[in-house]
Design a protein around this motif. Sequence first.
Motif, PDB file in Angstrom:
ATOM      1  N   PHE A   1       0.830  -1.209   0.000  1.00 25.17           N
ATOM      2  CA  PHE A   1       0.000   0.000   0.000  1.00 25.17           C
ATOM      3  C   PHE A   1       0.859   1.251   0.000  1.00 25.17           C
ATOM      4  O   PHE A   1       0.590   2.202  -0.730  1.00 25.17           O
ATOM      5  CB  PHE A   1      -0.912   0.015   1.237  1.00 25.17           C
ATOM      6  N   SER A   2       1.923   1.252   0.830  1.00 30.01           N
ATOM      7  CA  SER A   2       2.738   2.462   0.920  1.00 30.01           C
ATOM      8  C   SER A   2       3.484   2.697  -0.389  1.00 30.01           C
ATOM      9  O   SER A   2       3.624   3.830  -0.839  1.00 30.01           O
ATOM     10  CB  SER A   2       3.702   2.398   2.105  1.00 30.01           C
ATOM     11  N   ALA A   3       3.934   1.584  -1.039  1.00 30.57           N
ATOM     12  CA  ALA A   3       4.610   1.736  -2.331  1.00 30.57           C
ATOM     13  C   ALA A   3       3.651   2.285  -3.377  1.00 30.57           C
ATOM     14  O   ALA A   3       3.987   3.192  -4.151  1.00 30.57           O
ATOM     15  CB  ALA A   3       5.164   0.389  -2.784  1.00 30.57           C
ATOM     16  N   ALA A   4       2.407   1.746  -3.352  1.00 28.54           N
ATOM     17  CA  ALA A   4       1.397   2.222  -4.311  1.00 28.54           C
ATOM     18  C   ALA A   4       1.070   3.689  -4.053  1.00 28.54           C
ATOM     19  O   ALA A   4       0.954   4.482  -4.991  1.00 28.54           O
ATOM     20  CB  ALA A   4       0.143   1.371  -4.200  1.00 28.54           C
ATOM     21  N   ALA A   5       0.944   4.034  -2.766  1.00 32.64           N
ATOM     22  CA  ALA A   5       0.626   5.425  -2.411  1.00 32.64           C
ATOM     23  C   ALA A   5       1.754   6.361  -2.856  1.00 32.64           C
ATOM     24  O   ALA A   5       1.513   7.457  -3.363  1.00 32.64           O
ATOM     25  CB  ALA A   5       0.404   5.540  -0.907  1.00 32.64           C
TER      26      ALA A   5
ATOM     27  N   ALA B   1       3.910   5.818  -5.333  1.00 33.29           N
ATOM     28  CA  ALA B   1       3.897   5.923  -6.793  1.00 33.29           C
ATOM     29  C   ALA B   1       2.782   6.861  -7.253  1.00 33.29           C
ATOM     30  O   ALA B   1       2.986   7.710  -8.122  1.00 33.29           O
ATOM     31  CB  ALA B   1       3.696   4.535  -7.409  1.00 33.29           C
ATOM     32  N   LEU B   2       1.625   6.710  -6.603  1.00 37.27           N
ATOM     33  CA  LEU B   2       0.482   7.554  -6.961  1.00 37.27           C
ATOM     34  C   LEU B   2       0.782   9.028  -6.689  1.00 37.27           C
ATOM     35  O   LEU B   2       0.513   9.896  -7.518  1.00 37.27           O
ATOM     36  CB  LEU B   2      -0.749   7.111  -6.156  1.00 37.27           C
ATOM     37  N   SER B   3       1.377   9.290  -5.520  1.00 36.24           N
ATOM     38  CA  SER B   3       1.682  10.684  -5.178  1.00 36.24           C
ATOM     39  C   SER B   3       2.712  11.261  -6.144  1.00 36.24           C
ATOM     40  O   SER B   3       2.652  12.429  -6.514  1.00 36.24           O
ATOM     41  CB  SER B   3       2.173  10.797  -3.737  1.00 36.24           C
ATOM     42  N   PHE B   4       3.654  10.386  -6.592  1.00 34.65           N
ATOM     43  CA  PHE B   4       4.674  10.823  -7.550  1.00 34.65           C
ATOM     44  C   PHE B   4       4.015  11.237  -8.870  1.00 34.65           C
ATOM     45  O   PHE B   4       4.295  12.306  -9.423  1.00 34.65           O
ATOM     46  CB  PHE B   4       5.677   9.685  -7.778  1.00 34.65           C
ATOM     47  N   ILE B   5       3.074  10.366  -9.344  1.00 31.15           N
ATOM     48  CA  ILE B   5       2.382  10.651 -10.610  1.00 31.15           C
ATOM     49  C   ILE B   5       1.564  11.938 -10.488  1.00 31.15           C
ATOM     50  O   ILE B   5       1.599  12.808 -11.354  1.00 31.15           O
ATOM     51  CB  ILE B   5       1.482   9.450 -10.997  1.00 31.15           C
ATOM     52  N   VAL B   6       0.849  12.038  -9.349  1.00 30.25           N
ATOM     53  CA  VAL B   6       0.019  13.238  -9.134  1.00 30.25           C
ATOM     54  C   VAL B   6       0.893  14.494  -9.124  1.00 30.25           C
ATOM     55  O   VAL B   6       0.555  15.513  -9.731  1.00 30.25           O
ATOM     56  CB  VAL B   6      -0.785  13.104  -7.812  1.00 30.25           C
ATOM     57  N   THR B   7       2.060  14.393  -8.444  1.00 30.91           N
ATOM     58  CA  THR B   7       2.964  15.549  -8.373  1.00 30.91           C
ATOM     59  C   THR B   7       3.438  15.938  -9.771  1.00 30.91           C
ATOM     60  O   THR B   7       3.469  17.123 -10.116  1.00 30.91           O
ATOM     61  CB  THR B   7       4.196  15.214  -7.493  1.00 30.91           C
ATOM     62  N   ILE B   8       3.799  14.921 -10.552  1.00 32.19           N
ATOM     63  CA  ILE B   8       4.281  15.203 -11.910  1.00 32.19           C
ATOM     64  C   ILE B   8       3.194  15.905 -12.724  1.00 32.19           C
ATOM     65  O   ILE B   8       3.439  16.920 -13.381  1.00 32.19           O
ATOM     66  CB  ILE B   8       4.713  13.885 -12.612  1.00 32.19           C
ATOM     67  N   PHE B   9       1.945  15.350 -12.626  1.00 24.94           N
ATOM     68  CA  PHE B   9       0.837  15.960 -13.377  1.00 24.94           C
ATOM     69  C   PHE B   9       0.584  17.390 -12.907  1.00 24.94           C
ATOM     70  O   PHE B   9       0.320  18.275 -13.702  1.00 24.94           O
ATOM     71  CB  PHE B   9      -0.435  15.110 -13.243  1.00 24.94           C
ATOM     72  N   ALA B  10       0.670  17.564 -11.567  1.00 27.39           N
ATOM     73  CA  ALA B  10       0.426  18.898 -11.024  1.00 27.39           C
ATOM     74  C   ALA B  10       1.504  19.882 -11.477  1.00 27.39           C
ATOM     75  O   ALA B  10       1.253  21.073 -11.641  1.00 27.39           O
ATOM     76  CB  ALA B  10       0.383  18.829  -9.504  1.00 27.39           C
ATOM     77  N   MET B  11       2.724  19.357 -11.683  1.00 27.15           N
ATOM     78  CA  MET B  11       3.837  20.241 -12.047  1.00 27.15           C
ATOM     79  C   MET B  11       3.923  20.511 -13.549  1.00 27.15           C
ATOM     80  O   MET B  11       4.692  21.371 -13.974  1.00 27.15           O
ATOM     81  CB  MET B  11       5.153  19.630 -11.556  1.00 27.15           C
ATOM     82  N   LEU B  12       3.153  19.758 -14.357  1.00 22.51           N
ATOM     83  CA  LEU B  12       3.245  19.922 -15.817  1.00 22.51           C
ATOM     84  C   LEU B  12       3.049  21.364 -16.287  1.00 22.51           C
ATOM     85  O   LEU B  12       3.878  21.877 -17.043  1.00 22.51           O
ATOM     86  CB  LEU B  12       2.256  18.981 -16.516  1.00 22.51           C
ATOM     87  N   PRO B  13       1.970  22.035 -15.840  1.00 23.01           N
ATOM     88  CA  PRO B  13       1.790  23.424 -16.282  1.00 23.01           C
ATOM     89  C   PRO B  13       2.948  24.312 -15.851  1.00 23.01           C
ATOM     90  O   PRO B  13       3.402  25.175 -16.604  1.00 23.01           O
ATOM     91  CB  PRO B  13       0.495  23.859 -15.588  1.00 23.01           C
ATOM     92  N   LEU B  14       3.438  24.020 -14.619  1.00 24.33           N
ATOM     93  CA  LEU B  14       4.552  24.822 -14.095  1.00 24.33           C
ATOM     94  C   LEU B  14       5.804  24.615 -14.939  1.00 24.33           C
ATOM     95  O   LEU B  14       6.508  25.562 -15.307  1.00 24.33           O
ATOM     96  CB  LEU B  14       4.813  24.401 -12.649  1.00 24.33           C
ATOM     97  N   LEU B  15       6.038  23.308 -15.279  1.00 19.40           N
ATOM     98  CA  LEU B  15       7.231  22.985 -16.073  1.00 19.40           C
ATOM     99  C   LEU B  15       7.158  23.634 -17.457  1.00 19.40           C
ATOM    100  O   LEU B  15       8.156  24.178 -17.948  1.00 19.40           O
ATOM    101  CB  LEU B  15       7.359  21.461 -16.229  1.00 19.40           C
ATOM    102  N   SER B  16       5.954  23.573 -18.057  1.00 17.03           N
ATOM    103  CA  SER B  16       5.839  24.141 -19.403  1.00 17.03           C
ATOM    104  C   SER B  16       6.019  25.652 -19.353  1.00 17.03           C
ATOM    105  O   SER B  16       6.620  26.244 -20.245  1.00 17.03           O
ATOM    106  CB  SER B  16       4.516  23.758 -20.054  1.00 17.03           C
ATOM    107  N   SER B  17       5.505  26.284 -18.242  1.00 18.62           N
ATOM    108  CA  SER B  17       5.688  27.740 -18.157  1.00 18.62           C
ATOM    109  C   SER B  17       7.159  28.081 -17.940  1.00 18.62           C
ATOM    110  O   SER B  17       7.677  29.055 -18.472  1.00 18.62           O
ATOM    111  CB  SER B  17       4.822  28.330 -17.053  1.00 18.62           C
ATOM    112  N   LEU B  18       7.839  27.209 -17.176  1.00 15.18           N
ATOM    113  CA  LEU B  18       9.283  27.404 -16.957  1.00 15.18           C
ATOM    114  C   LEU B  18      10.031  27.305 -18.289  1.00 15.18           C
ATOM    115  O   LEU B  18      10.928  28.086 -18.580  1.00 15.18           O
ATOM    116  CB  LEU B  18       9.830  26.339 -16.000  1.00 15.18           C
ATOM    117  N   ASP B  19       9.595  26.305 -19.089  1.00 14.80           N
ATOM    118  CA  ASP B  19      10.216  26.078 -20.383  1.00 14.80           C
ATOM    119  C   ASP B  19      10.074  27.320 -21.273  1.00 14.80           C
ATOM    120  O   ASP B  19      11.020  27.780 -21.893  1.00 14.80           O
ATOM    121  CB  ASP B  19       9.535  24.872 -21.040  1.00 14.80           C
TER     122      ASP B  19
END
Lengths: 180, 161
Positions: free
Chosen positions: B55-59, B61-79
């Motif tokens: 469960f903790s590994a899944a959680a 991984a999930l938080s990592f994916i969510v963080t990446i998705f959340a950071m996408l707009p930020l990353l593109s604006s940085l780009d």
Amino acid sequence: MVNDKDFDLINRFRSGDESAFNDIVREYQKIIYWHALRMTGNHMDADEVTQQVLIVIYQKISSFNFKSSFATWIYSIVHTRSLNQIRKNKLKKIFSFDDINEDKLLSSNNIFESFEDKEKIEKLNKVLETLPIKQKEVFIMRIFDQLTYEEISKITGKSVGGLKANYFHALKKIMEAGID
Amino acid sequence: MINDNELNKTELEAAPILDKIKSLNEVKIKDAYFNNMIPLVHIRMSKKKSRLKIFSAAAYALSFIVTIFAMLPLLSSLDNKEQNSIAESMNETVLSSGLNIVDEAIYVNRSDKNIEIDFPDDWEDAIKEYYANEINQSPSYFVYQDLSSEEIEAVYKRLEK
């Protein structure tokens, strides 16, 4: 509050001696099982509660603060888990079409030493089933566990006056119902 | 509130039936059941631990994916910001170093109305677009700016090379 034997067991476990937990299981498993059996009314649930309680003890023993006796602390865990199990069963009964009680009766077939013992327990459960849960808990702790009202109050978190009232009504109800 | 005397009296009255009830409780459970309790609990705890690990590994991984998705707009604006800042710095370089950068990086072939720009291949599209826009908007950009006619000719000659 805590007797020397319990104090020694707890400290051994806290200092990393895992075998102390096995000694705690040997010491308390019967008390836990019997209380759970009387509360839930069947072996299957009592077995589940017993295992849950022993796991909780293993996980939470470091938070035991020596303010009450170790037995009282264990009783409060068994009591809470038994009530949870009863609630779960009520929910299961609502949402299930199968007869859960039949499975539970079958599960207790191999547990008792004799058929007479099994019949005795079934009779006892029938008596206890006539009581509402608040009366049942105080009745069980007074009659079978022989706890004082003060101890029961610590375990259940209810007032001594309230417990006495529930015990009084439990006695009245059992006298009215009688035993076959 | 129940009177203690009343309670004791009822308890005495109920004594025979309570004795019967207590006798129902005098039963024996097979030793094997309690003997198996310790290994049973240990097995269940280790199962619980491994389930917790999953469960903790899944959680995680999930938080990592969510963080990446959340950071996408930020990353593109940085780009975008990065590209803009590259363009700005390039612009500054062009302005400061004058003809050299034109010679090295952008080849401008200008007639009176049309401008052909030859950018180096490894330049990003966004930078190319930026410079094309800048040059189009300002006819005297780069080569024509503040240069005498001789100098402009010299630039063309260098560009033709």
